[in-house]
Design an enzyme around this catalytic site. Structure first.
Site, mmCIF file in Angstrom:
data_model
loop_
_atom_site.group_PDB
_atom_site.id
_atom_site.type_symbol
_atom_site.label_atom_id
_atom_site.label_comp_id
_atom_site.label_asym_id
_atom_site.label_seq_id
_atom_site.Cartn_x
_atom_site.Cartn_y
_atom_site.Cartn_z
ATOM 1 N N SER A 79 0.799 -1.229 0.000
ATOM 2 C CA SER A 79 0.000 0.000 0.000
ATOM 3 C C SER A 79 0.833 1.281 0.000
ATOM 4 C CB SER A 79 -0.954 0.024 1.187
ATOM 5 O OG SER A 79 -0.250 0.195 2.395
ATOM 6 N N LYS A 124 0.818 4.631 6.625
ATOM 7 C CA LYS A 124 0.087 5.476 5.671
ATOM 8 C C LYS A 124 0.667 6.885 5.681
ATOM 9 C CE LYS A 124 -2.870 2.178 4.912
ATOM 10 N NZ LYS A 124 -2.668 1.337 3.788
#
Length: 192
Positions: A79, A124
């Protein structure tokens, strides 16, 4: 002049103690019981002595560093590609936000996803902080934060759009709006 050795009486206060004696001279040369330090007494009681004590102290230091200062993490998914790949290791500074500074837009953070995304840690990028108005997407297909377009070309995965799903969010105070750099392969704030 007599050059033969003359008998001299030695100062007995400087004489080393007998091998079996626990008497040691103090700073003034007086005899007294020795006071061994706590680490020395502890090392005498441990199997392996000083080596075991040193190993235990190193382990305690590493655990304290891991709990309060820095912790290693392994990147579990794609990700955050291309910047962070599966299996990469990062060292997280746990002091970065402890003294009044908070996460800023563009920071990469590691957080516990329990209750939000799943039972693991996630990595993230911060796109919005409390109070920010985050919109996807503007006329040029870019994310907008507080009315300003954000250039994500330096970290966005090649071929990915900023988001395939449109959103218009005001980030609640005390929370963050987080997105993965590989938007097509990321569970993030768009999924909440």
């Amino acid at each position: 002049m007599d050059t033969e050795a003359q008998s001299m009486e030695r100062d007995r206060s400087c004489r080393p103690p007998d091998a079996g004696s626990d008497e040691m001279p103090d700073a003034r040369g007086r005899q007294g019981r020795s006071r061994s330090s706590f680490p020395a007494r502890l090392a005498d009681r441990l199997p392996g002595g000083r080596i075991t004590l040193s190993a235990l102290l190193c382990l305690a230091l590493l655990l304290a560093l891991n709990a309060f200062v820095a912790q290693p993490f392994q990147i579990p998914s794609g990700s955050m590609e291309p910047g962070l790949r599966i299996g990469d290791r990062v060292l997280v500074n746990k002091l970065a936000y402890r003294f009044g500074a908070g996460p800023r837009r563009g920071d990469v953070v590691v957080f516990d996803g329990a209750g939000y995304f799943g039972d693991s840690d996630y990595v993230k990028r911060v796109v919005g902080v409390g109070g920010d108005h985050v919109v996807c997407c503007d006329k040029e297909d870019r994310i907008e934060v507080n009315g300003r377009s954000v250039d994500e070309s330096t970290f966005l995965h090649p071929g990915d759009r900023p988001s395939a799903v449109p959103f218009d969010v005001v980030v609640p105070e005390g929370t963050l709006f987080l997105l993965g750099d590989h938007r097509d392969d990321s569970s993030d704030s768009r999924d909440r």
